[in-house]
Design an enzyme around this catalytic site. Structure first.
Site, mmCIF file in Angstrom:
data_model
loop_
_atom_site.group_PDB
_atom_site.id
_atom_site.type_symbol
_atom_site.label_atom_id
_atom_site.label_comp_id
_atom_site.label_asym_id
_atom_site.label_seq_id
_atom_site.Cartn_x
_atom_site.Cartn_y
_atom_site.Cartn_z
ATOM 1 N N SER A 1 0.802 -1.225 0.000
ATOM 2 C CA SER A 1 0.000 0.000 0.000
ATOM 3 C C SER A 1 0.835 1.275 0.000
ATOM 4 C CB SER A 1 -0.973 -0.008 1.168
ATOM 5 O OG SER A 1 -0.264 0.129 2.368
ATOM 6 N N LYS B 1 -5.871 4.209 8.595
ATOM 7 C CA LYS B 1 -4.817 5.035 8.008
ATOM 8 C C LYS B 1 -5.194 6.507 8.037
ATOM 9 C CE LYS B 1 -3.039 1.505 4.897
ATOM 10 N NZ LYS B 1 -3.123 0.985 3.530
#
Ligand code: ATP
Ligand code: MG
Length: 810
Positions: free
Chosen positions: A715, A758
């Site tokens: 990611s 996140k």
């Protein structure tokens, strides 16, 4: 040469014969005296004695084993009077003694019996006749022969002699009393005070004396003198014997003490039984039997318990085994086989309790209430096992406790963290010393209920090693299909775990054994936003800390601004554990202030400005606030077991050969993602307006700081692209922007996981803009509104968009 044959066992039958003669020769009226000294021969064959001194009238067995001596005996026995001069050798180990090896004084003896043995030795029984003194040796071969003179006892019939005799007699009698072996030897010999010389010889021969002492006594002709030598020796022997019999008596008492106790106890038991009373052990067995009968338990368990009780009855209560058996029964009796609490199952009440103890977590609470509703409907739950997953300090453990409260059940908790031994779950077999049941059964016994809410904490931290895999045992515990017959190694009886409500917790699912994961109904607990933390602090943490520090709610005031500052500058976490610690520290310091203002409790308000004084410098400053003025740095977002995390990706370029260097403990997937980014940029350099003319003359180095922490996952892809693009175009990445997204080789930006965590991490960090893959648009909606309002989001499908957004052209 000849030696004493007293202890020779090979001569068993003749020896008994010898012994029967022993001492009978004693006394003056023996055959010895019947030989007239006038008919004595002129010379005697001389036999050297190694270790015995023979006295007149004494009978002794001798072992003869040298050829010369055997010849001597043969000749003597063949002759008429069978007389031999028996003389002690000065040195015992000389085989064929010469005159100089022998004492002068000896004893004339007569051979009474002779036995030849197959091993060429000869045993003889000799009887002492008179004291003799050797005058002159006549021949030396084949054996010694010497002229001799008789040495008669000299005695004066004085009173002194009578006194000495009586003393010696009584002293010797004392000794005989103390020494049973001696008594046996001399019992047939009369201790006749009328013949003091004979008495002295009898004592000298039988008393435990050295060879020198005996020889001296043999050499002494005066009876009075002989007795005077003997008296102190008798005295010494008497003392030695008294002492040794005392020692023996002591030893004997100490051994018999335990035996005595045992017998007494046994007798007591029998007597008590006769009287119809019961002793302690019987009483214990009786009470155990009553308990086993009174405790509700499955038939199988009862049978095992009664069997064990039978066994226990056979074991003496002092034996170690008794304790082991008793311990086992204790467990069987005290395990909650059927004991359980009644469920409350009032859903409104349950909801109230969950809300009262936890702020927010709406979705989680809903899920738990649904679960409780099913329990209510089905009464019995053979459903899935709940697993609360989330970063540390978000309330997993405390939610479990609330569920127990809501259901009105007992709460039990064991931590599986670091557990490596299957026996910890399932127990040790009873054959092990100090064996115990496993933690499951132990815990159930402690909470005294078979249907508690049982929390298995930190399921993701179970280890395994040579002692077996606890996960395997957990599989059985957590499987509704088989946990109704869970068998603990110690109990060795099936226990029904199906009524236990198991709730497990984990920080993440990754490390959990796949078979185990399959049985879990996962409920995720997200990180908290800043305002959630503020509410939790205000409503729960502050009141709890004040109470714990003995302060009332009005004593210290925490304004919102202060709490917010603590959250922003002193903690950076997904949960609220550190926050709680900081609040505890503040409360402590406040308490001290209040107390030191003697007596009067003045309410204290903690202003945000006071934090520095109380907690020191701010630990976390918004790092992005310090604008990154350099090329080649981008802010990425990652997802870890402890929640979302902000990562900085650094890229730099140096003269080289076109190599790519990756550092910072990057996992394989992350490395590949970085290589993909480089390849993409190289392939698209023209379209992106990047100058790559001298690519082959430079190396590129990509580093992700906090190098000690391992990092992995795809990611960070678009963040790597952004860092490289910034490096190559010499334009800075916008420092208020964080990004996450996987990339494909053709430049597409792909979906990633953990968006909510996140984004929350990014916001904690002070980021104002986030770049997310278009495919994550729905996840964005999961992010709390309050957060969404404060950050700008850009959804992208292609790397080109990322570069345009993050590395804008000047
Ligand atoms: N939503 C909430 N409302 C009130 N208190 C909360 C909330 N969430 C967490 N807490 C408090 O935070 C503290 C830490 O929570 P807890 O020990 O349950 O964390 P955890 O998720 O089990 O963490 P770990 O994974 O480290 O075991 C507890 O004192 C708990 O009461
Ligand atoms: Mg916990």
């Amino acid at each position: 040469m000849a030696s004493n044959d007293d202890n020779d066992t090979t001569m068993s039958s003749p020896e008994t014969e010898f012994i029967s003669i022993l001492g009978t020769a004693g006394g003056p009226e023996t055959p010895a005296t019947r030989i007239s000294s006038r008919s004595l021969p002129e010379t005697l064959p001389i036999l050297g004695l190694a270790d015995i001194v023979i006295f007149p009238t004494m009978v002794a067995p001798l072992l003869v084993d040298t050829p010369a001596s055997i010849k001597l005996i043969d000749d003597v026995v063949a002759g008429g009077d069978r007389l031999v001069g028996a003389v002690l050798q000065r040195k015992p180990d000389v085989d064929n003694p010469m005159p100089e090896d022998l004492f002068e004084a000896g004893c004339a003896v007569r051979v009474q019996k002779m036995l030849k043995f197959p091993d060429n030795t000869v045993r003889v029984l000799v009887e002492g006749l008179w004291r003799v003194r050797i005058k002159e040796y006549e021949t030396r071969t084949p054996y010694l022969r010497a002229k001799f003179e008789l040495c008669r006892d000299t005695r004066d019939d004085s009173l002194e002699l009578a006194a000495l005799t009586r003393n010696a007699q009584s002293a010797f009698q004392e000794i005989i009393k103390l020494s049973p072996a001696l008594a046996e030897q001399v019992k047939v010999a009369p201790l006749d005070p009328e013949h003091p010389g004979h008495l002295a010889d009898l004592i000298a021969f039988n008393l435990n004396l050295s060879l020198e002492e005996r020889q001296r006594l043999l050499e002494t002709q005066s009876v009075k003198e002989r007795l005077s030598i003997l008296l102190p020796l008798l005295n010494r022997e008497h003392q030695v014997l008294t002492l040794s019999s005392k020692i023996q008596a002591d030893v004997a008492t100490s051994i018999s003490k335990t035996q005595r106790d045992y017998f007494l106890k046994e007798q007591l038991r029998v007597i008590q039984r006769e009287l119809g009373e019961t002793d302690a052990a019987t009483a214990e067995i009786k009470s155990l039997r009553e308990k086993i009968e009174a405790t509700p338990m499955p038939a199988e368990a009862r049978k095992a318990a009664l069997q064990e009780l039978e066994r226990l009855q056979q074991i003496p209560s002092a034996a170690a085994e008794y304790g082991v058996s008793r311990h086992y029964l204790d467990w069987i009796i005290n395990v909650p086989w059927t004991k359980e609490t009644e469920d409350k199952l009032d859903l409104d009440e349950a909801e109230r309790i969950l809300n009262e103890q936890h702020y927010g977590l709406t979705k989680v609470k809903d899920r738990l209430l649904e679960f409780l509703a099913v329990i209510k409907l089905k009464k019995e739950l053979k459903g899935p096992i709940l697993c609360l997953v989330g970063p540390p300090g978000v309330g997993k453990t405390s939610l479990g406790r609330s569920v127990a409260d809501a259901l009105g059940r007992k709460f039990a908790r064991i931590s599986l963290g670091g557990m490596r031994d299957e026996a910890e779950i399932r127990g040790h077999r009873r054959t092990y010393v100090g064996a115990l049941p496993g933690r499951i059964i132990q815990t159930l016994r402690r909470v005294e209920s078979r249907n508690p809410v049982f929390m298995l904490d930190e399921l993701d931290k179970v280890g395994s090693d040579f002692r077996g895999d606890p996960a395997a045992a957990l599989l059985e515990v957590l499987d509704p299909a088989q946990n109704n017959t869970f068998t603990d190694h110690y109990l060795d009886l099936p226990f029904d775990l199906s009524r236990v409500l198991f709730i497990t917790t984990a920080n993440w699912l990754e490390p959990i054994h796949p078979a185990l994961r399959d049985r879990l109904e996962v409920i995720e607990l997200p990180s908290y936003t800043e305002s959630e933390k503020l509410q939790i602090a205000k409503r729960y943490l502050v009141p709890r800390q004040l109470e714990e520090h003995g302060l009332n709610r009005q004593a210290v005031k925490f304004p919102d601004a202060t709490l917010r500052r603590v959250i922003q500058e002193y903690t950076r976490e997904a949960g609220v554990r550190q926050l709680e610690r900081e609040i505890a520290a503040l409360t402590r310091k406040a308490a001290r202030r209040i107390v030191s203002h003697a007596g009067q409790v003045k309410p204290l308000t903690l202003a945000p400005e006071a934090l520095r004084k109380f907690l020191g410098h701010a630990r976390f400053l918004s790092e992005t606030a310090e604008k990154i003025p350099e090329y080649g740095i981008a802010t990425g977002l990652a997802w870890t077991p402890v929640g979302g995390e902000v990562l900085f990706i650094e890229a730099t370029r140096m003269p080289g050969k076109g190599n790519l260097l990756l550092t910072g403990s990057l996992g394989e997937v992350m490395k590949e993602s970085a290589q993909t980014a480089v390849s993409y940029l190289r392939s698209q350099s023209k379209a992106l307006g990047i100058d790559l003319n001298d690519y082959s003359k430079h190396d590129i180095h990509i580093h992700v700081p906090a190098g000690a922490t391992p990092k992995d996952g795809p990611s960070a892809g678009i963040a790597v692209v952004a860092a490289l693009a910034s490096l190559l175009t010499r334009r800075c990445v916008r420092s208020d922007t964080a990004m996450t997204g996987e990339i494909s080789l053709r430049g597409r930006v792909l979906r990633v996981g953990g968006v909510k965590e996140k984004v929350l991490a990014a916001v904690r960090f002070g980021v104002k803009r986030v770049i997310l893959p278009e495919q994550n648009r729905f996840d964005w909606l999961e992010v709390p509104t309050e957060v969404r309002r404060n950050v700008k989001v850009h959804f992208v499908r292609h790397i080109a968009q990322v570069i345009r957004l993050a590395v804008p052209s000047r």
